[in-house]
Design a protein around this motif. Structure first.
Motif, PDB file in Angstrom:
ATOM      1  N   THR A 125      22.366  30.596 -49.434  1.00 28.80           N
ATOM      2  CA  THR A 125      22.086  32.029 -49.501  1.00 28.80           C
ATOM      3  C   THR A 125      22.715  32.602 -50.766  1.00 28.80           C
ATOM      4  O   THR A 125      23.789  32.182 -51.172  1.00 28.80           O
ATOM      5  N   GLN A 126      22.046  33.581 -51.377  1.00 26.18           N
ATOM      6  CA  GLN A 126      22.570  34.260 -52.555  1.00 26.18           C
ATOM      7  C   GLN A 126      22.497  35.770 -52.341  1.00 26.18           C
ATOM      8  O   GLN A 126      21.465  36.294 -51.925  1.00 26.18           O
ATOM      9  N   ILE A 127      23.610  36.455 -52.662  1.00 24.35           N
ATOM     10  CA  ILE A 127      23.713  37.900 -52.489  1.00 24.35           C
ATOM     11  C   ILE A 127      24.259  38.521 -53.762  1.00 24.35           C
ATOM     12  O   ILE A 127      25.138  37.961 -54.415  1.00 24.35           O
ATOM     13  N   ASP A 128      23.754  39.695 -54.085  1.00 23.70           N
ATOM     14  CA  ASP A 128      24.227  40.489 -55.220  1.00 23.70           C
ATOM     15  C   ASP A 128      24.887  41.743 -54.636  1.00 23.70           C
ATOM     16  O   ASP A 128      24.256  42.478 -53.880  1.00 23.70           O
ATOM     17  N   PHE A 129      26.164  41.969 -54.961  1.00 18.49           N
ATOM     18  CA  PHE A 129      26.887  43.150 -54.484  1.00 18.49           C
ATOM     19  C   PHE A 129      26.668  44.287 -55.481  1.00 18.49           C
ATOM     20  O   PHE A 129      27.381  44.418 -56.458  1.00 18.49           O
ATOM     21  N   VAL A 130      25.669  45.096 -55.213  1.00 22.45           N
ATOM     22  CA  VAL A 130      25.258  46.171 -56.117  1.00 22.45           C
ATOM     23  C   VAL A 130      26.270  47.306 -56.112  1.00 22.45           C
ATOM     24  O   VAL A 130      26.616  47.854 -57.151  1.00 22.45           O
ATOM     25  N   ARG A 131      26.769  47.654 -54.930  1.00 20.80           N
ATOM     26  CA  ARG A 131      27.689  48.787 -54.799  1.00 20.80           C
ATOM     27  C   ARG A 131      28.697  48.485 -53.702  1.00 20.80           C
ATOM     28  O   ARG A 131      28.318  48.068 -52.606  1.00 20.80           O
ATOM     29  N   LEU A 132      29.968  48.690 -53.999  1.00 20.78           N
ATOM     30  CA  LEU A 132      31.033  48.478 -53.023  1.00 20.78           C
ATOM     31  C   LEU A 132      31.837  49.760 -52.861  1.00 20.78           C
ATOM     32  O   LEU A 132      31.858  50.602 -53.764  1.00 20.78           O
ATOM     33  N   PRO A 133      32.516  49.928 -51.718  1.00 22.44           N
ATOM     34  CA  PRO A 133      33.241  51.171 -51.450  1.00 22.44           C
ATOM     35  C   PRO A 133      34.318  51.475 -52.494  1.00 22.44           C
ATOM     36  O   PRO A 133      34.989  50.579 -52.992  1.00 22.44           O
ATOM     37  N   ARG A 134      34.440  52.763 -52.813  1.00 23.50           N
ATOM     38  CA  ARG A 134      35.511  53.297 -53.651  1.00 23.50           C
ATOM     39  C   ARG A 134      36.037  54.550 -52.968  1.00 23.50           C
ATOM     40  O   ARG A 134      35.462  55.011 -51.998  1.00 23.50           O
ATOM     41  N   ARG A 135      37.066  55.119 -53.493  1.00 19.33           N
ATOM     42  CA  ARG A 135      37.613  56.352 -52.898  1.00 19.33           C
ATOM     43  C   ARG A 135      36.542  57.434 -52.873  1.00 19.33           C
ATOM     44  O   ARG A 135      35.921  57.730 -53.889  1.00 19.33           O
ATOM     45  N   GLY A 136      36.347  58.005 -51.693  1.00 17.03           N
ATOM     46  CA  GLY A 136      35.374  59.074 -51.540  1.00 17.03           C
ATOM     47  C   GLY A 136      33.929  58.605 -51.414  1.00 17.03           C
ATOM     48  O   GLY A 136      33.029  59.398 -51.236  1.00 17.03           O
ATOM     49  N   ASP A 137      33.696  57.301 -51.519  1.00 16.03           N
ATOM     50  CA  ASP A 137      32.335  56.756 -51.439  1.00 16.03           C
ATOM     51  C   ASP A 137      32.401  55.461 -50.648  1.00 16.03           C
ATOM     52  O   ASP A 137      32.921  54.471 -51.133  1.00 16.03           O
ATOM     53  N   ASP A 138      31.901  55.475 -49.417  1.00 11.74           N
ATOM     54  CA  ASP A 138      32.002  54.315 -48.533  1.00 11.74           C
ATOM     55  C   ASP A 138      30.738  53.485 -48.472  1.00 11.74           C
ATOM     56  O   ASP A 138      30.582  52.662 -47.583  1.00 11.74           O
ATOM     57  N   VAL A 139      29.808  53.666 -49.397  1.00  9.19           N
ATOM     58  CA  VAL A 139      28.529  52.975 -49.340  1.00  9.19           C
ATOM     59  C   VAL A 139      28.660  51.551 -49.869  1.00  9.19           C
ATOM     60  O   VAL A 139      29.270  51.304 -50.896  1.00  9.19           O
ATOM     61  N   VAL A 140      28.070  50.610 -49.119  1.00  8.42           N
ATOM     62  CA  VAL A 140      27.949  49.221 -49.541  1.00  8.42           C
ATOM     63  C   VAL A 140      26.463  48.957 -49.731  1.00  8.42           C
ATOM     64  O   VAL A 140      25.668  49.204 -48.825  1.00  8.42           O
ATOM     65  N   SER A 141      26.075  48.471 -50.891  1.00  8.12           N
ATOM     66  CA  SER A 141      24.676  48.159 -51.177  1.00  8.12           C
ATOM     67  C   SER A 141      24.576  46.707 -51.620  1.00  8.12           C
ATOM     68  O   SER A 141      25.247  46.293 -52.565  1.00  8.12           O
ATOM     69  N   LEU A 142      23.760  45.944 -50.901  1.00  6.91           N
ATOM     70  CA  LEU A 142      23.601  44.511 -51.151  1.00  6.91           C
ATOM     71  C   LEU A 142      22.146  44.197 -51.446  1.00  6.91           C
ATOM     72  O   LEU A 142      21.251  44.778 -50.847  1.00  6.91           O
ATOM     73  N   ASN A 143      21.928  43.233 -52.321  1.00  4.90           N
ATOM     74  CA  ASN A 143      20.603  42.650 -52.517  1.00  4.90           C
ATOM     75  C   ASN A 143      20.664  41.223 -52.001  1.00  4.90           C
ATOM     76  O   ASN A 143      21.441  40.415 -52.509  1.00  4.90           O
ATOM     77  N   LEU A 144      19.863  40.918 -51.011  1.00  2.00           N
ATOM     78  CA  LEU A 144      19.742  39.560 -50.511  1.00  2.00           C
ATOM     79  C   LEU A 144      18.697  38.872 -51.375  1.00  2.00           C
ATOM     80  O   LEU A 144      17.515  39.173 -51.287  1.00  2.00           O
ATOM     81  N   LEU A 145      19.155  37.987 -52.242  1.00  2.79           N
ATOM     82  CA  LEU A 145      18.256  37.321 -53.187  1.00  2.79           C
ATOM     83  C   LEU A 145      17.517  36.158 -52.536  1.00  2.79           C
ATOM     84  O   LEU A 145      16.351  35.915 -52.837  1.00  2.79           O
ATOM     85  N   SER A 146      18.215  35.424 -51.655  1.00  3.83           N
ATOM     86  CA  SER A 146      17.582  34.329 -50.918  1.00  3.83           C
ATOM     87  C   SER A 146      18.484  33.936 -49.759  1.00  3.83           C
ATOM     88  O   SER A 146      19.686  34.186 -49.782  1.00  3.83           O
ATOM     89  N   GLY A 147      17.897  33.337 -48.729  1.00  2.00           N
ATOM     90  CA  GLY A 147      18.672  32.848 -47.599  1.00  2.00           C
ATOM     91  C   GLY A 147      18.723  33.805 -46.428  1.00  2.00           C
ATOM     92  O   GLY A 147      17.855  34.657 -46.259  1.00  2.00           O
ATOM     93  N   ASN A 148      19.790  33.655 -45.626  1.00  4.65           N
ATOM     94  CA  ASN A 148      19.943  34.408 -44.377  1.00  4.65           C
ATOM     95  C   ASN A 148      21.339  35.000 -44.275  1.00  4.65           C
ATOM     96  O   ASN A 148      22.323  34.357 -44.641  1.00  4.65           O
ATOM     97  N   ILE A 149      21.407  36.225 -43.732  1.00  4.44           N
ATOM     98  CA  ILE A 149      22.684  36.863 -43.477  1.00  4.44           C
ATOM     99  C   ILE A 149      22.712  37.428 -42.069  1.00  4.44           C
ATOM    100  O   ILE A 149      21.667  37.625 -41.449  1.00  4.44           O
ATOM    101  N   ASN A 150      23.910  37.679 -41.578  1.00  8.26           N
ATOM    102  CA  ASN A 150      24.125  38.378 -40.325  1.00  8.26           C
ATOM    103  C   ASN A 150      25.100  39.497 -40.644  1.00  8.26           C
ATOM    104  O   ASN A 150      26.247  39.246 -40.989  1.00  8.26           O
ATOM    105  N   LEU A 151      24.658  40.738 -40.545  1.00  4.46           N
ATOM    106  CA  LEU A 151      25.487  41.897 -40.837  1.00  4.46           C
ATOM    107  C   LEU A 151      25.827  42.587 -39.526  1.00  4.46           C
ATOM    108  O   LEU A 151      24.939  43.004 -38.789  1.00  4.46           O
ATOM    109  N   ARG A 152      27.117  42.675 -39.233  1.00  2.00           N
ATOM    110  CA  ARG A 152      27.561  43.362 -38.012  1.00  2.00           C
ATOM    111  C   ARG A 152      28.242  44.662 -38.419  1.00  2.00           C
ATOM    112  O   ARG A 152      29.223  44.654 -39.155  1.00  2.00           O
ATOM    113  N   ILE A 153      27.686  45.766 -37.923  1.00  2.42           N
ATOM    114  CA  ILE A 153      28.257  47.080 -38.191  1.00  2.42           C
ATOM    115  C   ILE A 153      28.748  47.624 -36.863  1.00  2.42           C
ATOM    116  O   ILE A 153      27.958  47.977 -35.991  1.00  2.42           O
TER     117      ILE A 153
END
Length: 73
Positions: free
Chosen positions: A33-61
């Motif tokens: 699996t390959q993932i690109d971490f486009v955006r990660l949390p910073r102070r005042g901004d809790d958004v996580v943005s990922l691009n799944l380039l290939s493969g499989n993921i399991n995201l638990r929120i």
């Protein structure tokens, strides 16, 4: 344990990986699996943005402070 920063790419081959985002939120990455971490949390901004380039993921929120805290493309 290495730290991920915005713009990093992570890939697996025969193994798997797990990334914790706090508050029982985590991402499990399957083999080949390959993932690109486009955006990660910073102070005042809790958004996580990922691009799944290939493969499989399991995201638990388990908890979000506000809607749209995670984006997967």
């Amino acid at each position: 344990m290495p730290n991920l920063i915005q713009g990093d790419k992570l890939g697996t081959r025969d193994g798997r990986a797990e990334i914790h985002f706090g508050k029982k939120n985590y991402l499990r990455i399957d083999g080949y699996t390959q993932i690109d971490f486009v955006r990660l949390p910073r102070r005042g901004d809790d958004v996580v943005s990922l691009n799944l380039l290939s493969g499989n993921i399991n995201l638990r929120i388990n908890y979000l402070d506000r809607e749209r805290g995670f984006e997967v493309h």
